[in-house]
Motif scaffolding. Structure first.
Motif, short mmCIF file in Angstrom:
data_model
loop_
_atom_site.label_atom_id
_atom_site.label_comp_id
_atom_site.label_asym_id
_atom_site.label_seq_id
_atom_site.Cartn_x
_atom_site.Cartn_y
_atom_site.Cartn_z
N ARG A 1 -7.26 -4.76 0.04
CA ARG A 1 -7.86 -4.14 -1.15
C ARG A 1 -7.17 -2.86 -1.61
O ARG A 1 -7.02 -2.65 -2.82
N LEU B 1 -12.31 -6.43 -5.90
CA LEU B 1 -12.32 -5.29 -4.99
C LEU B 1 -13.64 -5.18 -4.22
O LEU B 1 -13.73 -4.40 -3.27
N ASP C 1 -13.12 -7.66 3.05
CA ASP C 1 -11.73 -7.72 3.50
C ASP C 1 -11.68 -7.32 4.97
O ASP C 1 -12.38 -6.41 5.39
#
Length: 428
Positions: free
Chosen positions: A107, A212, A216
């Motif tokens: 990200r 976003l 992650d």
């Protein structure tokens, strides 16, 4: 596996090993929608300048007596950007593999790349000198590389093999939509280079935001091997003798992407000067719309079909061959109606190639701990040809005064790519 990769894998905790393992949980509709949104912004911001804004800006600044000068200048600017792509893609991919951040590995690079890309586009619209245009386009290209190197790595990080053809389709289908939406924005909604570059830059940032918020994987700083310039540079070499399927897939992508760039990179100039089309910009939008429809259908439908059949090579071979046929049509009978037919065939072939070849690439990676770096190398095979293709085409036009050799070269490169992918053995 390089020394750096081996150290990273051996020192990793179980949580880090999970980040390197092959994913088994299917991604949902929300993940795919955010992924597609990011790619829509990327393609709009990258292809609208390539197809219209940048060549028109260069031509407007040069005002050449001979139109070939404008074509060559555009090719040179694209070629300069290609040099930086070779470094930016694998380097930023390797760094994202080893990024220890509370925001995850990928990200920060997606966000940073988007901001650099968008800022450089706005700067590009303000330039009036050829050298300044070239510098700004190089910065934009670097931002594109940083962002997409991290984004493509999320496919290997989070998408299981049986879903990768379909998900990769949502990387390629937005390419077609991005071209047409971008062209419509800069020809009907806003006018002028400054407004055109600004609107696609804003769209890029806004469309990237949803991804976003996708989870992650995180690496603890203590679990990451020390990064040195020597080790990063050494890790960029992948032996084609040791990993032949990676090498053949890479070569195939280089050849097909070069062919596609030859077939599309000078399209505006072909309409303007090759066909003498007085409505070149309007017809470019129509051709792009035809291309878009077939890219979307092929990338989504054939990407999913390749998942269900468990076949990749056959689809990639046929996709490359179809693109060669489209180029030969334009070489043999250059006309606007022929261009319409060729646009459909090219879209069908390239849409299938984009989705299935991306899935194939994720299945021949040498090291699961270095997905970002290895896919960054694969991405070079797409991005560099898109930059040097217009230069090769421009040189062919300059040498012959005709666009016919451009399309012959397009056919030769794409069919050679089909032959290269047939040598892959570990993936059906």
């Amino acid at each position: 596996m390089t020394e750096l990769d081996a150290a990273s894998a051996s020192n990793a905790s179980p949580a880090a090993h999970d980040a390197f393992a092959e994913p088994t949980r299917r991604v949902g509709a929300g993940w795919i929608a955010a992924f597609a949104s990011a790619w829509l912004g990327i393609w709009m911001a990258q292809l609208t300048p390539v197809q219209l804004l940048l060549p028109a800006q260069i031509d407007a600044e040069l005002h050449p007596e001979d139109w070939i000068e404008s074509v060559v200048a555009f090719g040179v600017v694209s070629g300069i950007a290609a040099v930086f792509v070779i470094v930016a893609y694998p380097l930023t991919g390797a760094l994202s593999d080893r990024t220890a951040s509370r925001f995850g590995r990928r990200r920060p690079w997606i966000a940073g790349g988007a901001l650099l890309f968008a800022g450089a586009l706005v700067l590009l619209g303000l330039q009036t000198q050829l050298w300044a245009i070239a510098i700004a386009w190089v910065l934009a290209t670097i931002g594109f590389c940083v962002m997409t190197a991290a984004l493509t790595a999320t496919i290997s990080d989070q998408v299981p093999v049986g879903q990768r053809g379909f998900v990769s389709g949502w990387m390629s289908a937005p390419q077609a939509v991005g071209i047409i939406v971008g062209l419509l924005l800069v020809t009907t909604v806003v006018t002028g280079a400054v407004a055109g570059y600004t609107v696609v830059a804003v769209a890029l940032v806004l469309l990237a935001v949803p991804f976003l918020f996708v989870p992650d994987a995180r690496l603890d700083a203590r679990e990451r091997a020390r990064v040195t310039a020597r080790h990063v540079v050494a890790s960029l070499w992948i032996s084609p003798r040791r990993y032949p399927d990676f090498g053949w897939t890479l070569l195939s992508r280089v050849l097909v992407s070069t062919g596609n760039a030859l077939g599309t990179g000078l399209l505006l100039y072909f309409l303007m000067f090759g066909l003498g089309d007085p409505n070149a910009e309007d017809d470019l939008i129509v051709l792009t719309l035809v291309y878009m429809v077939f890219v979307i259908v092929a990338s989504l439908a054939l990407g999913r079909l390749s998942d269900r059949l468990g076949r990749r090579r056959l689809f990639v071979f046929l996709a490359a061959t179809l693109q060669a046929a489209a180029a030969l049509l334009l070489a043999i009978a250059p006309s606007l109606p022929t261009a319409m037919v060729a646009a459909g065939l090219l879209g069908l072939g390239y849409g299938c190639f984009l989705s299935v070849d991306q899935a194939l690439a994720t299945q021949v990676l040498p090291d699961p701990a270095a997905r970002g770096k290895d896919l960054g190398i694969m991405n070079i095979a797409t991005a560099v040809p898109q930059s040097i293709g217009p230069l090769l085409g421009a040189l062919a036009v300059a040498a012959t005064g005709s666009f016919t050799p451009v399309f012959v070269l397009c056919a030769a490169f794409t069919f050679a790519g089909a032959l290269a992918v047939s040598r892959v053995r570990s993936v059906r």
